[in-house]
Design an enzyme around this catalytic site. Structure first.
Site, mmCIF file in Angstrom:
data_model
loop_
_atom_site.group_PDB
_atom_site.id
_atom_site.type_symbol
_atom_site.label_atom_id
_atom_site.label_comp_id
_atom_site.label_asym_id
_atom_site.label_seq_id
_atom_site.Cartn_x
_atom_site.Cartn_y
_atom_site.Cartn_z
ATOM 1 N N GLU A 74 -4.193 7.232 -5.979
ATOM 2 C CA GLU A 74 -3.689 6.239 -7.017
ATOM 3 C C GLU A 74 -4.781 6.796 -8.063
ATOM 4 O O GLU A 74 -6.009 6.658 -7.882
ATOM 5 C CB GLU A 74 -3.856 5.013 -6.959
ATOM 6 C CG GLU A 74 -2.541 4.307 -6.181
ATOM 7 C CD GLU A 74 -2.823 2.856 -5.637
ATOM 8 O OE1 GLU A 74 -3.994 2.296 -5.959
ATOM 9 O OE2 GLU A 74 -1.924 2.239 -5.026
ATOM 10 N N HIS A 133 -1.004 -0.190 -9.878
ATOM 11 C CA HIS A 133 -1.715 -0.990 -8.977
ATOM 12 C C HIS A 133 -2.395 -2.214 -9.571
ATOM 13 O O HIS A 133 -3.532 -2.289 -9.642
ATOM 14 C CB HIS A 133 -2.822 -0.103 -8.041
ATOM 15 C CG HIS A 133 -3.117 -1.111 -6.937
ATOM 16 N ND1 HIS A 133 -3.710 -0.150 -5.828
ATOM 17 C CD2 HIS A 133 -3.319 -2.337 -6.534
ATOM 18 C CE1 HIS A 133 -3.741 -1.326 -4.684
ATOM 19 N NE2 HIS A 133 -3.629 -2.601 -5.367
ATOM 20 N N ARG A 148 0.875 -1.230 -0.030
ATOM 21 C CA ARG A 148 -0.147 -0.071 0.283
ATOM 22 C C ARG A 148 0.891 1.311 0.008
ATOM 23 O O ARG A 148 2.044 1.352 0.585
ATOM 24 C CB ARG A 148 -0.805 0.116 1.375
ATOM 25 C CG ARG A 148 -1.910 -0.914 1.183
ATOM 26 C CD ARG A 148 -3.129 -0.453 -0.067
ATOM 27 N NE ARG A 148 -4.213 -1.316 0.208
ATOM 28 C CZ ARG A 148 -4.297 -2.501 -0.580
ATOM 29 N NH1 ARG A 148 -3.383 -2.639 -1.500
ATOM 30 N NH2 ARG A 148 -5.493 -3.010 -0.578
HETATM 31 C C1 8YV Z 1 -6.961 -4.675 -5.239
HETATM 32 C C2 8YV Z 1 -5.136 -5.334 -3.719
HETATM 33 O O1 8YV Z 1 -7.808 -5.119 -4.185
HETATM 34 O O2 8YV Z 1 -5.654 -7.494 -2.729
HETATM 35 C C3 8YV Z 1 -5.453 -6.401 -2.655
HETATM 36 O O3 8YV Z 1 -5.034 -5.925 -1.544
HETATM 37 O O4 8YV Z 1 -4.627 -4.216 -3.448
HETATM 38 C C4 8YV Z 1 -5.689 -5.504 -5.019
HETATM 39 O O5 8YV Z 1 -5.891 -6.859 -5.473
HETATM 40 C C5 8YV Z 1 -7.760 -4.686 -6.547
HETATM 41 O O6 8YV Z 1 -6.881 -4.134 -7.209
HETATM 42 C C6 8YV Z 1 -9.117 -4.308 -6.667
HETATM 43 O O7 8YV Z 1 -9.979 -5.174 -7.122
#
Ligand code: 8YV
Length: 331
Positions: free
Chosen positions: A277, A296, A248
């Site tokens: 983002e 991301h 993150r």
């Molecule tokens: C996002 C992510 O959730 O799993 C996570 O924590 O950061 C990613 O897989 C995804 O981009 C949202 O659909």
């Protein structure tokens, strides 16, 4: 007396792909969901709030919690299933207190996020982005400068911060690259697990950081990890080190990162996550030559996203059928 048909239970989604091509859920998944539940999209709920009474589950994607402002329209909500492992955008404690469970999608995305971490590490080490621009860009064609060199990843030292499912898969890959692997984690892995991937434990970041040529962040965002990579931490790293973040954005203090990259306190950064983002186009980080940023996309493969969607659905089904959730997160 004739039995009155009970309405089918429903799930909330923010949109279908046909209505929102970039954020909506794909038709194959919606079809699967509809074998068990009606689907109510956000716009239909807002237009007709009475539909909310049937909604038992909410399928949410990443940080797109359009649900937040409509919670009072969902009196029978039982579960929020998040399409991702990180639930930092969901106030799990609050929902649990309201009697709503929260589930995430761990495990199924570890391989693809680990692949992204290694992709970023290699791309940074081997100057992939400027190299592609040289080979394919609009600058006049020149012979390659034979003194323009990247660095090897093999035999270099890798530090992994966060040795959960994703960190472990990163270590498996790094072992194949014959890297020296160290890790820091709240909980130490068993000796058997450490030796499977050839990783050594460091009890603190102070111990880990000075060793690393590459440092990959793969831990969750929690109040303890926000801003964990600060000016002081960058100063503990080698000037030749590269920091990679697939976790993150907020785990790195971006102002401190800018200064560390500008002043060459560390060599480079490769980020799949930032805050916000995407970064605004005039963000100072975008002016630096020693950073690469991807949008991301750690879990963004067809195969992995399908598995994540299935796990979301399995969680909702388990809840309505009174079974333990395959992947519940508790606040
Ligand atoms: C996002 C992510 O959730 O799993 C996570 O924590 O950061 C990613 O897989 C995804 O981009 C949202 O659909």
């Amino acid at each position: 007396m004739a039995e009155i048909d009970k309405p089918r239970p429903a799930v909330w989604i923010h949109a279908r792909q046909k209505d929102d091509p970039t954020q909506g859920f794909n038709p194959e998944f919606c079809e699967r969901v509809e074998k068990h539940f009606d689907i109510i999209c956000h716009k239909d709920l807002v237009a007709n709030p009475i539909l909310g009474a049937n909604i038992v589950g909410a399928l949410v994607r990443g940080s797109r919690m359009y649900l937040e402002n409509t919670l009072d329209l969902l009196p029978n909500l039982k579960i929020i299933a998040n399409n991702g492992v990180g639930v930092d955008h969901i106030d799990v404690k609050k929902y649990n207190q309201l009697g709503v469970k929260v589930a995430n999608t761990p495990d199924v995305l570890c391989d693809s996020v680990a692949d992204m971490a290694v992709t970023l590490m290699l791309a940074s080490a081997r100057n992939l982005i400027p190299g592609v621009k040289l080979a394919m860009g609009s600058e006049p064609v020149q012979e390659l400068n034979q003194n323009w060199l990247g660095n090897d990843v093999c035999f270099a030292t890798l530090g992994i911060v966060g040795m959960g499912g994703i960190g472990f898969k990163i270590a498996q890959r790094a072992k194949a690259f014959q890297m020296n692997i160290y890790y820091h984690n709240r909980k130490r892995r068993s000796t058997a697990e450490e030796s499977t991937v050839g990783a050594s434990y460091c009890a603190s970041l102070e111990e880990l950081l000075p060793k690393c040529d590459y440092l990959i962040i793969a831990c969750p965002q929690t109040p303890e990890t926000v801003g964990m990579f600060s000016e002081a931490r960058f100063k503990q790293m080698k000037p030749s080190a590269t920091i990679i973040n697939v976790a993150r954005g907020k785990i790195i203090d971006q102002e401190a990162l800018y200064t560390a990259l500008k002043n060459k306190t560390i060599k480079a950064a490769a980020l799949d996550v930032t805050y916000p983002e995407p970064l605004p186009r005039d963000h100072p980080l975008l002016t630096l030559p020693n950073i690469i940023i991807s949008p991301h996309t750690g879990s963004a493969t067809v195969e992995t996203r399908r598995k994540m969607e299935m796990l979301m659905l399995e969680n909702v089904l388990a809840e309505v059928e009174g079974r333990p959730l395959p992947s519940e997160v508790k606040g």
